[in-house]
Design an enzyme around this catalytic site. Structure first.
Site, PDB file in Angstrom:
ATOM      1  N   CYS A  49      39.683  37.260  45.335  1.00  0.00           N
ATOM      2  CA  CYS A  49      40.395  36.841  44.131  1.00  0.00           C
ATOM      3  C   CYS A  49      41.262  35.604  44.328  1.00  0.00           C
ATOM      4  CB  CYS A  49      41.247  37.990  43.610  1.00  0.00           C
ATOM      5  SG  CYS A  49      40.267  39.447  43.183  1.00  0.00           S
ATOM      6  N   HIS A  59      49.942  35.655  40.441  1.00  0.00           N
ATOM      7  CA  HIS A  59      48.666  36.366  40.479  1.00  0.00           C
ATOM      8  C   HIS A  59      48.745  37.525  39.485  1.00  0.00           C
ATOM      9  CE1 HIS A  59      44.809  37.136  42.246  1.00  0.00           C
ATOM     10  NE2 HIS A  59      45.130  38.359  42.622  1.00  0.00           N
ATOM     11  N   HIS A  88      41.754  39.785  34.406  1.00  0.00           N
ATOM     12  CA  HIS A  88      41.724  39.187  35.749  1.00  0.00           C
ATOM     13  C   HIS A  88      40.329  38.620  35.978  1.00  0.00           C
ATOM     14  CE1 HIS A  88      42.118  38.383  39.867  1.00  0.00           C
ATOM     15  NE2 HIS A  88      42.150  39.598  40.374  1.00  0.00           N
TER      16      HIS A  88
END
Length: 595
Positions: free
Chosen positions: A178, A313, A360
């Site tokens: 990620c 994040h 996400h």
């Protein structure tokens, strides 16, 4: 000696890197400005996932209703003819590759660079490696085709782009889970500064079309069982998957200003690292992130206290607490320096996350964070974390002026340069952080046009349907709340767009006249101020030298539009992108249903 002290003891200002072009596509947004409207409205584009869209999801013991995600409306659609790709090849081509082809084209348009100008040039391509859902879906269906060889290998995430545009610079995919979307920035910035190439395309995409990863992530407790998760809130119960992607075009700032490129923002520094064993195999460690923040600022040659906002994040998992603690500790260290002050609006360092709006995007998350940072700097506003009604009481900022973006916060240009930190970390422990700075003042001409009128506005598309759609999109821009300057629009369409098969030249002395001519093109009707290959009488309204160039362009001949301008103008970077005419392409007859 702490990191902030060492930064002052060893001053170094590396060459800034400009973002000269950008494009994005997410749930609910096909470009950057529509993404901004989504953020301003605090919309959350999260909803139920049709079973055929992500088949065979096994959530294990979780039983909380249908899976929730932020999905694109269609992942089967692709304009294969536009890119010269056969229908068979398109069907076996991973949707990530298809999306990145479109995003790269739109980023070039946003930068006002006609793709033919770059053929054979050493343009670098760095792509975040995506999931292998499409290949896994083929395996599950027990089907194979030779076209799947280039269609599904991860290396073609980058290599397909280099091949399509005939670019000869380095081309590879990076996988740090990620954090990949930010990790790919590092080799681009380093290579540009070293002079290894003069232009870099950095890109990432994320599309969900198979259940294997989703099932394993559910069973590992990473995904939200409710889809209601909000970063940094009491409703933080795992992350919600999102689809989409982004592409950035990067160039050394000095080169961009010399070449008259639009500059959306400046990348001052990119840092990468790893937790080591701290945080465990799949967790994240606050001290490791703190040190990365400080190292990145030091390498960028800026005080960390000059960062006024952090695009976190912020996934809605346990990592939120570690990330918030890292930001707090980094600021505490930065404020130990004499005369250091918090640079954000209202004297605070603000924290937000785009994931509350669009989910996400995993490998593409970091680049979407960069796009959001550019938009914040452009519009002078920090949008709130959508859905943040109850912040997590476990969050603690101590006595430091750190705040969650729980409301819109204005942040206009001022005496001090505005900077944003964009943070990302991967499930395997890889960390990445970037510092984004507002663009410097305009270097190209923004003064009112005083040259000969009317002006020529060339438009082209692959066919009449595409031309009509392009004209209709452009009308909305011309008649919108922030209409472009006519001279800048003409300069951009003349010098910054590809000359495609179906061509028209619109002759306009003002935006009202241009809108009228565009309406005729959109309706495929003749108009006295629109010239086509077989009907050039409208060109008589133009100054004779310009009319000759316009006639050459209509006939597909080389056309030097720039010679008619005394000096370069500022481009219109936010004109609508090419309206791709997508049709379904899937490797079998049972592709995923649209959302």
């Amino acid at each position: 000696m702490n990191e902030e002290v060492r930064m002052n003891a060893e001053p170094h200002v590396p060459e800034p890197v400009a973002v000269i072009g950008l494009s994005c596509r997410t749930a609910g947004a096909d470009d950057a400005e529509s993404l901004w409207q989504l953020l301003r409205a605090e919309r959350r584009l999260i909803g139920p996932v049709p079973e055929q869209r992500v088949p065979s999801v096994d959530a294990g013991p979780v039983d909380a209703g249908p899976m929730q995600a932020a999905l694109l409306d269609d992942v089967t659609g692709f304009d294969a003819a536009f890119f010269g790709v056969s229908r068979r090849m398109a069907a076996w081509m991973d949707p990530h590759q298809r999306l990145l082809l479109e995003l790269t084209w739109h980023a070039l348009e946003n930068a006002a660079i006609a793709p033919d100008r770059l053929r054979g040039e050493p343009v670098a391509v760095f792509a975040a490696a995506p999931m292998a859902d499409y290949r896994e879906r083929m395996i599950r269906a027990d089907v194979v085709d030779s076209a799947a060889f280039p269609g599904t290998l991860i290396t073609f995430t980058a290599n397909r782009i280099s091949y399509q545009f005939d670019w000869t610079g380095p081309s590879y995919a990076v996988d740090s889970a990620c954090s990949s979307g930010l990790s790919v920035l590092a080799p681009a910035v380093q290579g540009l500064r070293a002079g290894e190439f003069s232009l870099a395309a950095v890109m990432a995409a994320n599309i969900t079309c198979n259940g294997f990863y989703t099932s394993s992530a559910y069973q590992a407790g990473a995904l939200s069982p409710t889809g209601d998760s909000v970063p940094f809130s009491t409703r933080r119960d795992g992350y919600v998957r999102g689809e989409g992607g982004a592409c950035l075009l990067l160039k050394r700032l000095a080169d961009a200003r010399r070449d008259g490129d639009p500059v959306h923002a400046v990348i001052r520094g990119v840092g990468v690292g790893h937790n080591g064993r701290a945080g465990g195999l799949t967790g994240s460690d606050a001290p490791a992130q703190t040190q990365l923040f400080l190292r990145t600022a030091r390498a960028a040659g800026v005080p960390l206290s000059s960062v006024g906002y952090v695009e976190a994040h912020g996934t809605g998992t346990g990592g939120d607490l570690a990330e918030a603690a890292a930001v707090t500790e980094a600021l505490r260290t930065a404020l130990e320096m004499p005369q250091a002050q918090v640079a954000g609006p209202e004297g605070k360092l603000w924290i937000g996350s785009v994931k509350s709006n669009i989910g996400h995007l995993e490998a593409a998350a970091g680049l979407l964070g960069i796009v959001k940072a550019v938009l914040i700097l452009r519009h002078g506003l920090i949008p709130p974390i959508a859905g943040l009604d109850r912040p997590d009481p476990a969050l603690s900022f101590g006595d430091l002026p750190v705040a969650l973006a729980d409301r819109p916060v204005t942040w206009p240009r001022g005496a001090e340069v505005r900077r944003i930190g964009v943070n990302s970390f991967g499930v395997g422990g890889a960390l990445a952080h970037a510092i984004v700075e507002e663009a410097p003042g305009e270097a190209t001409d923004v003064s009112p046009w005083t040259g000969p009128a009317p002006l020529a506005v060339p438009l082209s598309a692959m066919n009449r349907t595409g031309l009509s759609a392009l004209a209709a999109d452009l009308i909305r821009t011309v008649r919108g709340p922030r209409p472009p300057d006519l001279a800048a629009l003409a300069w951009t369409t003349q010098t910054g767009r590809a000359g495609l098969r179906e061509r028209r030249v619109l002759v306009a002395a003002d935006l009202a006249g241009l809108a009228e001519a565009l309406a005729a093109v959109a309706a495929e009707q003749p108009h006295g101020q629109v010239a086509a290959t077989d009907r050039k009488d409208a060109l008589g309204h133009l100054p004779t030298p310009v009319a000759h160039t316009a006639g050459d362009w209509l006939d597909g001949l080389p056309a030097d539009w720039a010679k008619h301008w005394p000096h370069p103008r500022s481009h219109c970077p936010d004109l609508p992108g090419y309206p791709f005419q997508r049709s379904p392409h899937w490797f079998d007859a049972h592709g995923p249903a649209a959302r």
